[in-house]
Design a protein around this motif. Structure first.
Motif, PDB file in Angstrom:
ATOM      1  N   LYS A   2     -50.435  -8.384  18.111  1.00 49.21           N
ATOM      2  CA  LYS A   2     -50.057  -7.230  17.297  1.00 49.21           C
ATOM      3  C   LYS A   2     -50.861  -7.247  15.995  1.00 49.21           C
ATOM      4  N   ASN A   3     -51.325  -6.083  15.583  1.00 50.40           N
ATOM      5  CA  ASN A   3     -52.047  -5.928  14.323  1.00 50.40           C
ATOM      6  C   ASN A   3     -51.141  -5.229  13.323  1.00 50.40           C
ATOM      7  N   ILE A   4     -50.975  -5.836  12.163  1.00 44.44           N
ATOM      8  CA  ILE A   4     -50.117  -5.275  11.124  1.00 44.44           C
ATOM      9  C   ILE A   4     -50.974  -4.970   9.901  1.00 44.44           C
ATOM     10  N   PHE A   5     -50.874  -3.729   9.434  1.00 45.57           N
ATOM     11  CA  PHE A   5     -51.572  -3.313   8.225  1.00 45.57           C
ATOM     12  C   PHE A   5     -50.539  -3.192   7.117  1.00 45.57           C
ATOM     13  N   VAL A   6     -50.753  -3.928   6.034  1.00 43.61           N
ATOM     14  CA  VAL A   6     -49.804  -3.972   4.932  1.00 43.61           C
ATOM     15  C   VAL A   6     -50.430  -3.326   3.705  1.00 43.61           C
ATOM     16  N   ASP A   7     -49.754  -2.331   3.155  1.00 46.38           N
ATOM     17  CA  ASP A   7     -50.165  -1.733   1.888  1.00 46.38           C
ATOM     18  C   ASP A   7     -49.746  -2.727   0.802  1.00 46.38           C
ATOM     19  N   GLY A   8     -50.692  -3.541   0.366  1.00 44.98           N
ATOM     20  CA  GLY A   8     -50.405  -4.681  -0.503  1.00 44.98           C
ATOM     21  C   GLY A   8     -49.634  -4.359  -1.762  1.00 44.98           C
ATOM     22  N   TYR A   9     -50.100  -3.379  -2.532  1.00 47.79           N
ATOM     23  CA  TYR A   9     -49.417  -3.089  -3.794  1.00 47.79           C
ATOM     24  C   TYR A   9     -48.070  -2.414  -3.556  1.00 47.79           C
ATOM     25  N   ASN A  10     -47.936  -1.677  -2.470  1.00 45.45           N
ATOM     26  CA  ASN A  10     -46.653  -1.073  -2.134  1.00 45.45           C
ATOM     27  C   ASN A  10     -45.624  -2.179  -1.885  1.00 45.45           C
ATOM     28  N   VAL A  11     -46.031  -3.213  -1.160  1.00 46.09           N
ATOM     29  CA  VAL A  11     -45.136  -4.335  -0.883  1.00 46.09           C
ATOM     30  C   VAL A  11     -44.832  -5.109  -2.167  1.00 46.09           C
ATOM     31  N   ILE A  12     -45.857  -5.394  -2.952  1.00 47.85           N
ATOM     32  CA  ILE A  12     -45.634  -6.125  -4.206  1.00 47.85           C
ATOM     33  C   ILE A  12     -44.628  -5.386  -5.089  1.00 47.85           C
ATOM     34  N   VAL A  99     -50.345  -1.519  16.907  1.00 47.08           N
ATOM     35  CA  VAL A  99     -50.522  -1.503  15.456  1.00 47.08           C
ATOM     36  C   VAL A  99     -49.202  -1.136  14.786  1.00 47.08           C
ATOM     37  N   CYS A 100     -48.914  -1.842  13.701  1.00 45.55           N
ATOM     38  CA  CYS A 100     -47.752  -1.521  12.862  1.00 45.55           C
ATOM     39  C   CYS A 100     -48.256  -1.417  11.428  1.00 45.55           C
ATOM     40  N   VAL A 101     -47.762  -0.425  10.709  1.00 49.55           N
ATOM     41  CA  VAL A 101     -48.139  -0.233   9.309  1.00 49.55           C
ATOM     42  C   VAL A 101     -46.910  -0.466   8.440  1.00 49.55           C
ATOM     43  N   VAL A 102     -47.087  -1.311   7.421  1.00 50.49           N
ATOM     44  CA  VAL A 102     -45.998  -1.611   6.490  1.00 50.49           C
ATOM     45  C   VAL A 102     -46.258  -0.882   5.181  1.00 50.49           C
ATOM     46  N   THR A 103     -45.406   0.087   4.879  1.00 52.44           N
ATOM     47  CA  THR A 103     -45.454   0.833   3.623  1.00 52.44           C
ATOM     48  C   THR A 103     -44.130   1.563   3.460  1.00 52.44           C
ATOM     49  N   SER A 104     -43.762   1.815   2.231  1.00 54.42           N
ATOM     50  CA  SER A 104     -42.555   2.608   1.983  1.00 54.42           C
ATOM     51  C   SER A 104     -42.908   4.049   1.668  1.00 54.42           C
ATOM     52  N   ASP A 105     -44.161   4.380   1.704  1.00 57.01           N
ATOM     53  CA  ASP A 105     -44.633   5.742   1.473  1.00 57.01           C
ATOM     54  C   ASP A 105     -44.320   6.562   2.721  1.00 57.01           C
ATOM     55  N   SER A 121     -40.812  -0.058   6.811  1.00 56.90           N
ATOM     56  CA  SER A 121     -40.762   0.027   5.350  1.00 56.90           C
ATOM     57  C   SER A 121     -41.005  -1.366   4.769  1.00 56.90           C
ATOM     58  N   SER A 122     -41.385  -1.390   3.512  1.00 63.45           N
ATOM     59  CA  SER A 122     -41.639  -2.664   2.834  1.00 63.45           C
ATOM     60  C   SER A 122     -40.393  -3.534   2.787  1.00 63.45           C
ATOM     61  N   ILE A 123     -39.231  -2.912   2.631  1.00 60.73           N
ATOM     62  CA  ILE A 123     -37.974  -3.672   2.576  1.00 60.73           C
ATOM     63  C   ILE A 123     -37.606  -4.236   3.948  1.00 60.73           C
ATOM     64  N   GLU A 124     -37.785  -3.440   5.001  1.00 60.35           N
ATOM     65  CA  GLU A 124     -37.547  -3.962   6.359  1.00 60.35           C
ATOM     66  C   GLU A 124     -38.456  -5.153   6.627  1.00 60.35           C
ATOM     67  N   PHE A 125     -39.712  -5.037   6.212  1.00 61.80           N
ATOM     68  CA  PHE A 125     -40.686  -6.110   6.409  1.00 61.80           C
ATOM     69  C   PHE A 125     -40.286  -7.347   5.605  1.00 61.80           C
ATOM     70  N   TYR A 126     -39.758  -7.138   4.409  1.00 69.11           N
ATOM     71  CA  TYR A 126     -39.278  -8.247   3.578  1.00 69.11           C
ATOM     72  C   TYR A 126     -38.235  -9.062   4.350  1.00 69.11           C
ATOM     73  N   HIS A 127     -37.288  -8.360   4.961  1.00 70.73           N
ATOM     74  CA  HIS A 127     -36.228  -9.056   5.701  1.00 70.73           C
ATOM     75  C   HIS A 127     -36.795  -9.780   6.926  1.00 70.73           C
ATOM     76  N   GLU A 128     -37.775  -9.189   7.574  1.00 67.72           N
ATOM     77  CA  GLU A 128     -38.405  -9.854   8.715  1.00 67.72           C
ATOM     78  C   GLU A 128     -39.152 -11.115   8.269  1.00 67.72           C
ATOM     79  N   VAL A 129     -39.880 -11.019   7.170  1.00 70.08           N
ATOM     80  CA  VAL A 129     -40.622 -12.180   6.656  1.00 70.08           C
ATOM     81  C   VAL A 129     -39.645 -13.272   6.236  1.00 70.08           C
ATOM     82  N   LYS A 130     -38.560 -12.905   5.573  1.00 69.27           N
ATOM     83  CA  LYS A 130     -37.544 -13.886   5.150  1.00 69.27           C
ATOM     84  C   LYS A 130     -36.910 -14.571   6.361  1.00 69.27           C
ATOM     85  N   ASN A 131     -36.663 -13.808   7.418  1.00 67.65           N
ATOM     86  CA  ASN A 131     -36.104 -14.369   8.642  1.00 67.65           C
ATOM     87  C   ASN A 131     -37.064 -15.406   9.239  1.00 67.65           C
TER      88      ASN A 131
END
Length: 170
Positions: A2-12, A99-105, A121-131
């Motif tokens: 799986k390829n994940i594209f993360v909008d870096g500043y959106n996540v930060i 492909v999955c894109v991580v952004t809250s936009d 969303s960035s928050i959903e991704f946060y919970h996945e990363v924490k898990n």
């Protein structure tokens, strides 16, 4: 893979712990995000592209840095946003590979979905990363506890009996 594209500043800007770090240094926040996603990508066996805007940096050219087999950091060129880079890339590969894109936009989420990617969303991704971080920690603790040795495991039986005799005589 799986390829994940993360909008870096959106996540930060969405993750409170990274937001606090950003207040002192964008560089430190980027490094922390890359570190967290390196562990995540290795554990999940995903390829993660972390895309940072450089569109306001004059004369900036697009830079791509391979951190590991699973992590690629991209700084966009002058005049190009992370959203535009992700849209362009997803447009080229979105229907060929997962492909999955991580952004809250929300507008960005709609565009990439139309181009064949899933979105998170960035928050959903946060919970996945924490898990995943929790699973990694548990795995390490299990391995560590399996490898712990007691004194009884490491010395000869005769010596152990002598030590026990000395202990009881005092």
């Amino acid at each position: 893979m799986k390829n994940i594209f993360v909008d870096g500043y959106n996540v930060i800007n969405s993750w409170s712990e990274l937001k606090k770090i950003k207040e002192c240094s964008y560089e430190a926040a980027r490094k922390e995000l890359i570190e967290k996603l390196s562990n995540y990508a290795a554990y999940k066996n995903h390829k993660v592209f972390i895309v940072f805007d450089a569109h306001l940096v004059s004369k900036s050219t697009e830079k791509e840095e391979r951190i590991s087999d699973n992590i690629i950091v991209v700084f966009t060129k002058e005049g190009e946003t992370a959203d535009a880079f992700i849209e362009k890339t997803v447009n080229n590969i979105g229907r060929k590979i997962e492909v999955c894109v991580v952004t809250s936009d929300s507008l960005e989420q709609q565009v990439v979905f139309q181009r064949g990617a899933t979105r998170m969303s960035s928050i959903e991704f946060y919970h996945e990363v924490k898990n995943v971080e929790s699973k990694i920690k548990s795995k390490i603790e299990r391995k560590y506890s399996e490898k712990r040795f007691t004194l009884e495991d490491t010395i000869q039986k005769e010596i152990l009996e002598k030590l026990e005799k000395i202990r009881r005589s005092n």
